[in-house]
Design an enzyme around this catalytic site. Structure first.
Site, short mmCIF file in Angstrom:
data_model
loop_
_atom_site.label_atom_id
_atom_site.label_comp_id
_atom_site.label_asym_id
_atom_site.label_seq_id
_atom_site.Cartn_x
_atom_site.Cartn_y
_atom_site.Cartn_z
CG HIS A 154 -2.17 -0.78 1.05
ND1 HIS A 154 -2.25 -2.10 1.39
CD2 HIS A 154 -3.40 -0.44 0.56
CE1 HIS A 154 -3.46 -2.56 1.13
NE2 HIS A 154 -4.19 -1.57 0.61
CE LYS A 158 -4.05 -0.33 4.63
NZ LYS A 158 -5.36 0.29 4.87
P1 NAD Z 1 -7.66 9.66 4.34
O1 NAD Z 1 -6.82 9.94 5.55
O2 NAD Z 1 -7.21 10.19 3.02
O3 NAD Z 1 -9.17 10.16 4.57
C1 NAD Z 1 -9.83 10.09 5.80
C2 NAD Z 1 -10.59 11.39 5.98
O4 NAD Z 1 -11.38 11.30 7.18
C3 NAD Z 1 -9.66 12.60 6.12
O5 NAD Z 1 -10.00 13.60 5.18
C4 NAD Z 1 -9.89 13.04 7.57
O6 NAD Z 1 -9.78 14.46 7.74
C5 NAD Z 1 -11.33 12.58 7.78
N1 NAD Z 1 -11.68 12.51 9.21
C6 NAD Z 1 -10.87 12.13 10.24
N2 NAD Z 1 -11.54 12.27 11.40
C7 NAD Z 1 -12.78 12.73 11.11
C8 NAD Z 1 -13.91 13.09 11.89
N3 NAD Z 1 -13.91 12.97 13.22
N4 NAD Z 1 -15.02 13.54 11.26
C9 NAD Z 1 -15.04 13.68 9.90
N5 NAD Z 1 -13.99 13.38 9.10
C10 NAD Z 1 -12.87 12.89 9.70
O7 NAD Z 1 -7.81 8.06 4.27
P2 NAD Z 1 -8.31 7.16 3.05
O8 NAD Z 1 -7.14 6.69 2.27
O9 NAD Z 1 -9.45 7.85 2.36
O10 NAD Z 1 -8.86 5.89 3.83
C11 NAD Z 1 -9.88 6.03 4.81
C12 NAD Z 1 -10.23 4.65 5.37
O11 NAD Z 1 -10.79 3.83 4.34
C13 NAD Z 1 -9.03 3.87 5.91
O12 NAD Z 1 -9.46 3.13 7.05
C14 NAD Z 1 -8.69 2.92 4.77
O13 NAD Z 1 -8.01 1.77 5.18
C15 NAD Z 1 -10.09 2.60 4.28
N6 NAD Z 1 -10.21 2.11 2.89
C16 NAD Z 1 -11.10 1.11 2.71
C17 NAD Z 1 -11.37 0.64 1.45
C18 NAD Z 1 -12.44 -0.40 1.28
O14 NAD Z 1 -12.73 -0.82 0.14
N7 NAD Z 1 -13.12 -0.82 2.35
C19 NAD Z 1 -10.69 1.17 0.36
C20 NAD Z 1 -9.76 2.20 0.56
C21 NAD Z 1 -9.55 2.67 1.85
#
Ligand code: NAD
Length: 266
Positions: A154, A158
């Site tokens: 990744h 991450k």
């Molecule tokens: P990222 O850090 O780019 O985005 C997360 C966002 O959440 C950020 O913009 C952050 O400011 C926001 N955030 C944090 N605390 C918050 C709060 N209290 N209220 C509102 N917003 C808040 O991360 P990402 O790469 O987008 O990944 C996010 C999650 O999704 C991770 O856990 C990742 O592992 C997961 N993910 C899952 C899949 C899937 O298919 N299930 C795919 C990709 C990523």
């Protein structure tokens, strides 16, 4: 179905905004971010580069959810648990792709799912979910004669390791081989750690650059090796999986579901 997105300015957030406006029967009704985020007040559509939508990003999820039917949440376990509480209080549905839950946090999710419909899936891609099914079959056919090792790659931002997808792959193989994943997962080998045991499942993690996500499960036998791999080329298919999950959830009662349920693979 009115959809709100939390974490709208994140890596997944923009992809989710685009997927929701393109999905049949879904309408973006709200988008939120953490308090103090520089994009609070910005238009969600402009942020996602899909044109102005008239949906400003706020930091008030409770008010946002009053106008929504379902929340899409790709954040982090501690944030997701707070979001589940808000959705449960309002009787709203939630689709969460967050990863990195501890067993105790998963139990809390299960508690909320007694009150509202919840989809929690560490990977929303159709391809990865097909891989889960293939892994189960492969493990059953190959049995204990093949050593199992899982390698995932990744991007360097991450936060959790190994990925939720890799853990789920390990769990699927363990269940098929009648092993307890928590007992057999081996995360670290260094120094004179001894020969590999038959039961262990090696979990290896690579982090770097902008890799969206790659997983390979190796079944290694004497004189032959099978590899089941998935490579994500963009985040769009995770987002499309999330909108498909919202559509599927429309008429569901409270309970905890995953993408295997959504895709009819369970
Ligand atoms: P990222 O850090 O780019 O985005 C997360 C966002 O959440 C950020 O913009 C952050 O400011 C926001 N955030 C944090 N605390 C918050 C709060 N209290 N209220 C509102 N917003 C808040 O991360 P990402 O790469 O987008 O990944 C996010 C999650 O999704 C991770 O856990 C990742 O592992 C997961 N993910 C899952 C899949 C899937 O298919 N299930 C795919 C990709 C990523």
């Amino acid at each position: 179905m009115k959809v709100a997105i939390v974490g709208a300015a994140g890596r997944m957030g923009g992809r989710l905004i685009q997927a929701v406006i393109e999905a049949d029967g879904l309408e973006l009704s709200g988008a939120t971010e953490r308090p103090g985020h520089p994009q609070i007040g910005a238009d969600a559509g402009l942020l996602a580069a899909v044109g102005e939508l008239g949906v400003p990003i706020t930091d008030d999820l409770a008010t946002t959810m009053e106008k929504a039917d379902v929340l899409i949440d790709f954040t982090f376990p501690e944030v997701t648990l707070k979001n589940l509480e808000i959705c449960a209080n309002l009787g709203k549905k939630i689709v969460s792709g967050s990863t990195g839950f501890t067993p105790e946090q998963k139990q809390q999710v299960e508690k909320y799912a007694e009150q509202i419909p919840v989809i929690l899936a560490p990977n929303m891609s159709v391809g990865v979910n097909a891989c889960f099914k293939l892994l189960k079959e492969a493990a059953k056919i190959l049995g204990d004669d093949f050593d199992v090792e899982i390698v995932e790659l990744h991007h360097n931002k991450k936060k959790d390791s190994p990925s939720g997808t890799a853990v789920r792959m390990g769990e699927v193989v363990s269940e098929a081989l009648e092993r307890d994943y928590n007992q057999v997962a081996t995360y670290h080998r260094e120094g004179m750690c001894g020969e590999r045991t038959k039961e262990e499942i090696g979990m290896q993690t690579v982090r770097g650059g902008d890799i969206v996500g790659e997983h390979t499960v190796y079944f290694i036998g004497m004189g032959e090796r099978i590899e089941i791999s998935h490579r994500a080329m963009s985040r769009d298919m995770f987002a499309r999986g999330a909108t498909r999950a919202c559509q599927w959830l429309q008429n569901k009662k409270s309970g905890l579901y995953d993408m295997q349920d959504v895709l009819g693979l369970s």
